[in-house]
Each structure stands twice: as C-alpha cells, then as structure tokens.
Design a protein around this motif. Structure first.
Motif, PDB file in Angstrom:
ATOM      1  N   SER A 204       0.823  -1.215   0.000  1.00  0.00           N
ATOM      2  CA  SER A 204       0.000   0.000   0.000  1.00  0.00           C
ATOM      3  C   SER A 204       0.857   1.265   0.000  1.00  0.00           C
ATOM      4  N   GLY A 205       0.187   2.406  -0.176  1.00  0.00           N
ATOM      5  CA  GLY A 205       0.877   3.673  -0.079  1.00  0.00           C
ATOM      6  C   GLY A 205       1.470   3.880   1.295  1.00  0.00           C
ATOM      7  N   CYS A 206       0.739   3.450   2.324  1.00  0.00           N
ATOM      8  CA  CYS A 206       1.243   3.559   3.690  1.00  0.00           C
ATOM      9  C   CYS A 206       2.488   2.694   3.878  1.00  0.00           C
ATOM     10  N   TYR A 207       2.475   1.503   3.339  1.00  0.00           N
ATOM     11  CA  TYR A 207       3.597   0.559   3.464  1.00  0.00           C
ATOM     12  C   TYR A 207       4.836   1.114   2.761  1.00  0.00           C
ATOM     13  N   ILE A 208       4.638   1.651   1.557  1.00  0.00           N
ATOM     14  CA  ILE A 208       5.736   2.264   0.803  1.00  0.00           C
ATOM     15  C   ILE A 208       6.274   3.475   1.560  1.00  0.00           C
ATOM     16  N   GLY A 209       5.357   4.301   2.087  1.00  0.00           N
ATOM     17  CA  GLY A 209       5.769   5.472   2.852  1.00  0.00           C
ATOM     18  C   GLY A 209       6.550   5.115   4.089  1.00  0.00           C
ATOM     19  N   LYS A 210       6.123   4.048   4.782  1.00  0.00           N
ATOM     20  CA  LYS A 210       6.844   3.617   5.982  1.00  0.00           C
ATOM     21  C   LYS A 210       8.264   3.172   5.651  1.00  0.00           C
ATOM     22  N   LYS A 211       8.429   2.476   4.524  1.00  0.00           N
ATOM     23  CA  LYS A 211       9.767   2.051   4.115  1.00  0.00           C
ATOM     24  C   LYS A 211      10.660   3.259   3.838  1.00  0.00           C
TER      25      LYS A 211
ATOM     26  N   PHE B 226       6.090  11.034  -3.201  1.00  0.00           N
ATOM     27  CA  PHE B 226       7.502  11.405  -3.305  1.00  0.00           C
ATOM     28  C   PHE B 226       8.293  10.272  -3.954  1.00  0.00           C
ATOM     29  N   VAL B 227       7.984   9.033  -3.572  1.00  0.00           N
ATOM     30  CA  VAL B 227       8.652   7.880  -4.178  1.00  0.00           C
ATOM     31  C   VAL B 227       8.390   7.847  -5.679  1.00  0.00           C
ATOM     32  N   TYR B 228       7.152   8.136  -6.066  1.00  0.00           N
ATOM     33  CA  TYR B 228       6.787   8.169  -7.485  1.00  0.00           C
ATOM     34  C   TYR B 228       7.517   9.285  -8.226  1.00  0.00           C
ATOM     35  N   ASP B 229       7.712  10.414  -7.542  1.00  0.00           N
ATOM     36  CA  ASP B 229       8.295  11.595  -8.184  1.00  0.00           C
ATOM     37  C   ASP B 229       9.819  11.622  -8.180  1.00  0.00           C
ATOM     38  N   ILE B 230      10.475  10.732  -7.420  1.00  0.00           N
ATOM     39  CA  ILE B 230      11.938  10.762  -7.320  1.00  0.00           C
ATOM     40  C   ILE B 230      12.574  10.621  -8.713  1.00  0.00           C
ATOM     41  N   THR B 231      13.452  11.558  -9.046  1.00  0.00           N
ATOM     42  CA  THR B 231      14.189  11.479 -10.314  1.00  0.00           C
ATOM     43  C   THR B 231      15.696  11.402 -10.083  1.00  0.00           C
TER      44      THR B 231
ATOM     45  N   GLU C 163      16.685   3.972  -9.269  1.00  0.00           N
ATOM     46  CA  GLU C 163      16.931   2.612  -8.777  1.00  0.00           C
ATOM     47  C   GLU C 163      16.466   2.464  -7.329  1.00  0.00           C
ATOM     48  N   TYR C 164      16.741   3.485  -6.514  1.00  0.00           N
ATOM     49  CA  TYR C 164      16.340   3.429  -5.105  1.00  0.00           C
ATOM     50  C   TYR C 164      14.816   3.402  -4.967  1.00  0.00           C
ATOM     51  N   SER C 165      14.128   4.314  -5.655  1.00  0.00           N
ATOM     52  CA  SER C 165      12.676   4.376  -5.538  1.00  0.00           C
ATOM     53  C   SER C 165      12.026   3.112  -6.081  1.00  0.00           C
ATOM     54  N   ARG C 166      12.541   2.590  -7.174  1.00  0.00           N
ATOM     55  CA  ARG C 166      11.979   1.374  -7.764  1.00  0.00           C
ATOM     56  C   ARG C 166      12.150   0.185  -6.821  1.00  0.00           C
ATOM     57  N   ASN C 167      13.268   0.150  -6.126  1.00  0.00           N
ATOM     58  CA  ASN C 167      13.527  -0.950  -5.207  1.00  0.00           C
ATOM     59  C   ASN C 167      12.554  -0.937  -4.030  1.00  0.00           C
ATOM     60  N   ILE C 168      12.211   0.267  -3.536  1.00  0.00           N
ATOM     61  CA  ILE C 168      11.229   0.364  -2.453  1.00  0.00           C
ATOM     62  C   ILE C 168       9.880  -0.184  -2.912  1.00  0.00           C
ATOM     63  N   VAL C 169       9.460   0.224  -4.106  1.00  0.00           N
ATOM     64  CA  VAL C 169       8.162  -0.219  -4.637  1.00  0.00           C
ATOM     65  C   VAL C 169       8.180  -1.714  -4.919  1.00  0.00           C
TER      66      VAL C 169
ATOM     67  N   ALA D  42      -1.568   1.180  -7.223  1.00  0.00           N
ATOM     68  CA  ALA D  42      -1.582   0.194  -8.313  1.00  0.00           C
ATOM     69  C   ALA D  42      -1.466   0.897  -9.661  1.00  0.00           C
ATOM     70  N   TYR D  43      -2.185   1.990  -9.827  1.00  0.00           N
ATOM     71  CA  TYR D  43      -2.205   2.700 -11.110  1.00  0.00           C
ATOM     72  C   TYR D  43      -0.878   3.401 -11.392  1.00  0.00           C
ATOM     73  N   ASN D  44      -0.344   4.094 -10.400  1.00  0.00           N
ATOM     74  CA  ASN D  44       0.889   4.860 -10.612  1.00  0.00           C
ATOM     75  C   ASN D  44       2.116   3.973 -10.801  1.00  0.00           C
ATOM     76  N   PHE D  45       2.132   2.833 -10.124  1.00  0.00           N
ATOM     77  CA  PHE D  45       3.286   1.936 -10.209  1.00  0.00           C
ATOM     78  C   PHE D  45       2.942   0.656 -10.967  1.00  0.00           C
ATOM     79  N   ARG D  46       2.014   0.774 -11.939  1.00  0.00           N
ATOM     80  CA  ARG D  46       1.490  -0.423 -12.598  1.00  0.00           C
ATOM     81  C   ARG D  46       2.554  -1.216 -13.349  1.00  0.00           C
ATOM     82  N   ASN D  47       3.613  -0.574 -13.855  1.00  0.00           N
ATOM     83  CA  ASN D  47       4.658  -1.320 -14.570  1.00  0.00           C
ATOM     84  C   ASN D  47       5.380  -2.279 -13.620  1.00  0.00           C
ATOM     85  N   VAL D  48       5.713  -1.789 -12.430  1.00  0.00           N
ATOM     86  CA  VAL D  48       6.374  -2.648 -11.431  1.00  0.00           C
ATOM     87  C   VAL D  48       5.388  -3.692 -10.921  1.00  0.00           C
TER      88      VAL D  48
END
Length: 283
Positions: free
Chosen positions: A144-151, A200-205, A209-215, A245-251
């Motif tokens: 979830s968004g909460c789970y990703i945020g906690k990480k 923020f994880v979605y927007d990281i540029t 690699e770091y943001s993708r690994n969290i997701v 699910a929609y924003n990170f649908r590729n992963v």
C-alpha cells in the motif's frame, strides 16, 4: 435520486445519479471508521458537500468504505449517512465489494485494492468468497501507499537513504526525525501521513533505482504475504484498484508475472465502473 460513494482512507468519491440519468460528481475526505467517528463524518460532510446538493431528493445512498469490516464499523458510517440523508435508504458495504463490482461486474475473479491501504479477495460474482485480512497499517497492508511510505521514512530515520534522495526529501518536506515520529505516534491519521510519501517515491528522479527498489520490495511482500496464499491464485487474472496500483502499474505487472498471474484491469478509482454496475444491475 441515487448517491453512490467510494470511500477510501484518504478520499471519498461521490456520484449522484438523478432521475434522467445525469451524473454529478464530487469529493470529500476519506472516512475510515477506525479513525473517524460518526460526529466527525457528519461535520466533515456538511462542510465539504456541494451547497446545492439536493439532499431531500436523494432516495438511496450506497456507501462503500475502507474500514467497514464488521457491523460495528458499518454502523459508525450508517448513522452519519442517516443523519445527513434523512429521506434516503442507506446501504453500507466494504470498499472491497466496490472494487470487485467495478473490476469484475458479475463475473468470478480476483480483486485487490492498493491505495492508502491494501485489501484482496476472491469474488464469486455476487459476494466476497474469500478474504485474507490485510491487518491494516500497523501489522500489514503490504504494497500500500502507507507501506511504501513507511519504508521510505524508515530509511530516512535510520540514515539508510542515499544522500541525493535524502537531500531531495529535506528540500521537499523540511521534516526532522522528531517531526516524523510525532506525526506517527502522537497525531491523528498516521496511516494517511505515511501514505502521503508514496507520491515522493513516485516523483523521485535523482535515484530511480532506489525508488523502484522500495516499490518492488513492497509489491513482493504483498504477493508473498497475501496474494500467494489464495488457493489456486495463479488461475486468476490480477485485477486491482487504487492510486498506488495505477501509478506503479509497470512494477506491479512485473511482480504479478513473477508470481504467475496475468494482468487484468488496473483502475485508479472504481467510481465510474461502480456507477455502471449499479445502473445495469439495479442493486
């Protein structure tokens, strides 16, 4: 007139259908009965509903909400709706039922939610046949968004976050460790606070690699601890609703395929398809 609501923990999407079939959409904040009591819901609704909403002409309210896990929690929301919509017949159901109806209509299949929180089920075309409890944001809600945020916040607080991401985080939020811990342990709606950082994880540029690994890690935990425990889960397509699910649908698709599930529908919100379901099935 019929009023249909998809109530998440962060936002509630509403659709009023009048006698001619015209649709009027509006939004309020989310009302999870684990965090919002009846009085709070009434007050918030009165402040956030459109001033010209024809309340006295509404005959049915179909509210699907996060946290409506039992009769006690459903009653928290039902009482609020009955106070606000005095002439309407009020129906309260789980947001997972909204997801299943929007994703699958009256067909059997697998349905999930990945938004502020997480939920999953096997839907038999009419009701929820099997549901593994997500255990909410403290014990579960993997993916979830909460789970990703906690990480993300854990990495920040422990000093594990790469320097370029840490610098970007500070420039964006100006939050000290004490600020974060106070928001989580002392202020209301900590689940919503944590989930807010998934953007923020979605927007990281500065470090993809770091943001993708969290997701990726979050989604693997979701499949490992929830999805893969449904009997014959690989026989179903993976259908899911929610901003995460929609924003990170590729992963998400990559992870689903690794666990042997083909992708089905991915929707940001169920409200449009849920309205169609009610129009077609007259529930």
């Amino acid at each position: 007139m019929i009023l249909i609501a998809d109530g998440g923990s962060t936002k509630t999407s509403w659709c009023l259908i009048d006698e001619s079939g015209k649709k009027i959409m509006f939004h309020t904040e989310g009302y999870n009965p684990y965090f919002s009591d009846t009085e709070y819901i009434i007050d918030s609704m009165n402040k956030n509903m459109p001033s010209d909403l024809p309340i006295d002409k509404i005959t049915e309210v179909h509210y699907y909400g996060a946290g409506v896990h039992n009769e006690e929690k459903a009653e928290v929301v039902a009482k609020a709706m009955e106070v606000i919509f005095k002439k309407a017949k009020v129906h309260i159901d789980h947001d997972l039922m909204a997801a299943a109806r929007a994703l699958l209509g009256n067909k059997r299949g697998f349905a999930a939610i990945l938004g502020t929180g997480t939920n999953t089920c096997i839907y038999d075309g009419e009701g929820l046949e099997m549901n593994i409890d997500s255990l909410a944001y403290i014990l579960g809600d993997e993916g979830s968004g909460c789970y990703i945020g906690k990480k993300l916040l854990s990495d920040y607080l422990r000093g594990y976050m790469p320097k370029n991401v840490r610098d970007s985080f500070w420039e964006t939020f100006k939050l000290t460790p004490d600020d974060i811990l106070e928001a989580i342990y002392k202020k209301p709606l900590p689940n919503r606070f944590c989930a807010s950082f998934s953007k923020f994880v979605y927007d990281i540029t500065v470090n993809i690699e770091y943001s993708r690994n969290i997701v990726k890690t979050s989604f693997k935990d979701f499949f490992e601890n929830l999805v893969s425990h449904y009997p014959n889960y690989q026989d179903y397509e993976f259908n899911c609703i929610g901003s995460v699910a929609y924003n990170f649908r590729n992963v998400l698709e990559e992870t689903a395929l690794e666990y042997g599930m083909k992708m089905g529908k991915i929707l940001r919100t169920p409200i449009d398809d849920l309205v169609i379901y009610h129009q077609e099935h007259k529930v």
